[in-house]
Write an enzyme that holds these catalytic residues in place. Sequence first.
Site, PDB file in Angstrom:
ATOM      1  CD  GLU A 199      -1.976  -4.574  11.395  1.00  0.00           C
ATOM      2  OE1 GLU A 199      -2.555  -4.316  10.334  1.00  0.00           O
ATOM      3  OE2 GLU A 199      -0.773  -4.902  11.431  1.00  0.00           O
TER       4      GLU A 199
ATOM      5  CG  HIS B  83      -4.718 -36.174  16.361  1.00  0.00           C
ATOM      6  ND1 HIS B  83      -4.838 -37.393  16.990  1.00  0.00           N
ATOM      7  CD2 HIS B  83      -5.697 -36.121  15.421  1.00  0.00           C
ATOM      8  CE1 HIS B  83      -5.834 -38.066  16.421  1.00  0.00           C
ATOM      9  NE2 HIS B  83      -6.379 -37.317  15.477  1.00  0.00           N
TER      10      HIS B  83
ATOM     11  N   GLY C 277      -5.010  -1.976   4.981  1.00  0.00           N
ATOM     12  CA  GLY C 277      -4.200  -3.097   4.478  1.00  0.00           C
ATOM     13  C   GLY C 277      -4.853  -4.450   4.718  1.00  0.00           C
ATOM     14  NE  ARG C 278      -6.607  -4.024  10.813  1.00  0.00           N
ATOM     15  CZ  ARG C 278      -5.969  -2.867  10.943  1.00  0.00           C
ATOM     16  NH1 ARG C 278      -4.800  -2.674  10.351  1.00  0.00           N
ATOM     17  NH2 ARG C 278      -6.490  -1.879  11.651  1.00  0.00           N
TER      18      ARG C 278
ATOM     19  CD  GLU D 290       9.100  -6.214   7.320  1.00  0.00           C
ATOM     20  OE1 GLU D 290       8.769  -5.117   6.800  1.00  0.00           O
ATOM     21  OE2 GLU D 290       8.994  -6.453   8.535  1.00  0.00           O
TER      22      GLU D 290
ATOM     23  CE  LYS E 170      -3.670   2.201   2.662  1.00  0.00           C
ATOM     24  NZ  LYS E 170      -4.626   2.109   3.742  1.00  0.00           N
TER      25      LYS E 170
ATOM     26  CE  LYS F  84       5.529  -1.284  10.070  1.00  0.00           C
ATOM     27  NZ  LYS F  84       4.550  -0.536   9.276  1.00  0.00           N
TER      28      LYS F  84
HETATM   29  O1  F6P Z   1       2.271  -4.213   9.867  1.00  0.00           O
HETATM   30  C1  F6P Z   1       1.720  -2.985   9.625  1.00  0.00           C
HETATM   31  C2  F6P Z   1       1.231  -2.830   8.245  1.00  0.00           C
HETATM   32  O2  F6P Z   1       1.084  -1.467   8.037  1.00  0.00           O
HETATM   33  C3  F6P Z   1      -0.073  -3.577   7.977  1.00  0.00           C
HETATM   34  O3  F6P Z   1      -1.186  -2.920   8.452  1.00  0.00           O
HETATM   35  C4  F6P Z   1      -0.023  -3.697   6.511  1.00  0.00           C
HETATM   36  O4  F6P Z   1      -0.957  -4.622   6.062  1.00  0.00           O
HETATM   37  C5  F6P Z   1       1.403  -4.116   6.318  1.00  0.00           C
HETATM   38  O5  F6P Z   1       2.120  -3.338   7.268  1.00  0.00           O
HETATM   39  C6  F6P Z   1       1.962  -3.913   4.937  1.00  0.00           C
HETATM   40  O6  F6P Z   1       1.931  -2.564   4.558  1.00  0.00           O
HETATM   41  P1  F6P Z   1       2.123  -2.150   3.041  1.00  0.00           P
HETATM   42  O7  F6P Z   1       1.022  -2.725   2.245  1.00  0.00           O
HETATM   43  O8  F6P Z   1       2.122  -0.647   3.050  1.00  0.00           O
HETATM   44  O9  F6P Z   1       3.463  -2.672   2.581  1.00  0.00           O
END
Ligand code: F6P
Length: 571
Positions: A381, A412, A295-296, A229, A223, A536
């Site tokens: 979240e 199990h 995002g979620r 990452e 987003k 972060k």
């Molecule tokens: O972990 C925090 C967060 O902002 C989530 O809410 C989001 O889904 C994820 O990081 C990834 O963010 P982006 O889509 O901006 O890379």
Amino acid sequence: MTNNASSSTSAITPAHDVSKLPAWTELKEHHARLTNSGEQLKDWFASDPNRTNAFTREAGNLYVDLSKNFVTSETLDLLIKLARECGLEQRRDAMLSGEHINTTEDRAVLHTALRLPASEAGSLVVDGQDVVADVHEVLSRMYAFAERVRSGAWTGVSGKSIERVVSIGIGGSDLGPVMIYEALKPYRTGPECRYVSNIDPNDLAEKLSGADPETTLFVVVSKTFTTLETMVNARSARAWLLDQLQDKGIIDGSDANIAEAIKRHFVAVSTNLDLVSEFGINPENAFGFWSWVGGRYSTDSAVGLSLIISLGPDVFTQLLDGFHAMDKHFASAPLNQNIPILMGLINVWYNNFCGYATHAVLPYNQYMHRFPAYLQQLTMESNGKGVRWDGTAVSCNTGEIFWGEPGTNGQHAFYQLIHQGTRVVPCDFIAFVNTAHPTQDGEQDIHELFLSNFLAQTKALAFGKTADEVRAEGTAESIVPARVFEGNRPTTSIFAPQLDAHTLGELIALYEHITFVEGAVWGIDSYDQWGVELGKQLAQQIAPAFHDDTALAEQDSSTQALIAYYRKHRR
Ligand code: F6P
């Protein structure tokens, strides 16, 4: 009717203190009465032959049996009263019409607009934009792009068609797509997908294992297009692609060749199209979404591009239709018939009155093995908050802890605790009448055996087994206590004809709205996520300390000791 929500920063309305509401007090008294009465689920079933019927609801493809929950009709009435006192319906309507209910980010919360049909264009104008028209413009571009990849018209730089999609994203830009891809695998008709999320280089290495650079398409999903990452993995993937293509002699190191390779093998999904261009991805191959999609809550936006490529536009459309069917039910069904509202309120009952802190989600379908992980981000979240939407501190517990595994594997592993442990864990069981792979074991239909397990577990949890029943089996007296099942352990059973795209859309929307209901009752902003920021920031500050003594000296003693250990053992 056209909803035209204002774009101005709305004054933040004061949040209610739910624990001060009259219905809260009544629910506490009601809980005390139920507990003192010693009544149990089995008593309620024995005294009311209509209990199953009275506590079962249906919407779309979902049959939802709430009867094995620790609730009476009075409990539901009081919970609905609480919902009304919290202004739940008004908040729902505010969300659906595009008001800025995400107060800390001053944003609308409009994931439900992602699945409004094109015929509703013009019906929802938010911040001056016709959101339905915008959604369908991007959807059409995605469908057209996906068709080109699926048909082989879109090729890699050497002219070969795409066989593997590697989607790079994390959190909401990963968990939804990977969960849906796994759940709908039997419907795959296009390239296979692999999903990379972890910054641990092992993740990318595994997902690229066996990949042919000539036939691999990377979809970078973020987003913000700033997430550490994702950007690290995207750069590593770009380096891998260019190295591999050069090693094969397909491109030389010229700028033009490199640009062409990136253009043919990288596409992006983001709200930040400037950073997408900076990365080298052609803006024509970028698919946008909007700040009003959290995002979620974004898996049915452009974030689902890998799914459209792999499953096809028709399946994705069915998924959207399923979401929309549940949205309509949520928006219009009376409160005592409204499944997400009832399930959300029952969760509040368990969390705040019964003291049950965790909630297991147990899909009886192997294809849904990532559903609990997906739900963890969606629910935790969203609702793991200690202050309300106006900044005041909450006065009750929020945020249930969601967890789970597909049945029967969980049976199990951790079901022992659910059956006989000292903590009560409400469970949602999700099962399907039909299976993608009907199979016999001799005379036995294996799926029926599987479903027998689903039914047996909810039955055992509700009704248990008394000491007399154990004794009647000839069990030695000393072992009887260990073999008694108290029962009275609450479950919801969700049953559907089959796990298809429409049903999955309904299920996801169901849990999105359950999450909304809980947040609305607690008076919190379920749509921000400030709690992930500190870690972060600190990670960026700590990174230099692995090699720089001045940076190391700035760390606390525990971090210093851990980095000293790292330095000692690093090969
Ligand atoms: O972990 C925090 C967060 O902002 C989530 O809410 C989001 O889904 C994820 O990081 C990834 O963010 P982006 O889509 O901006 O890379």
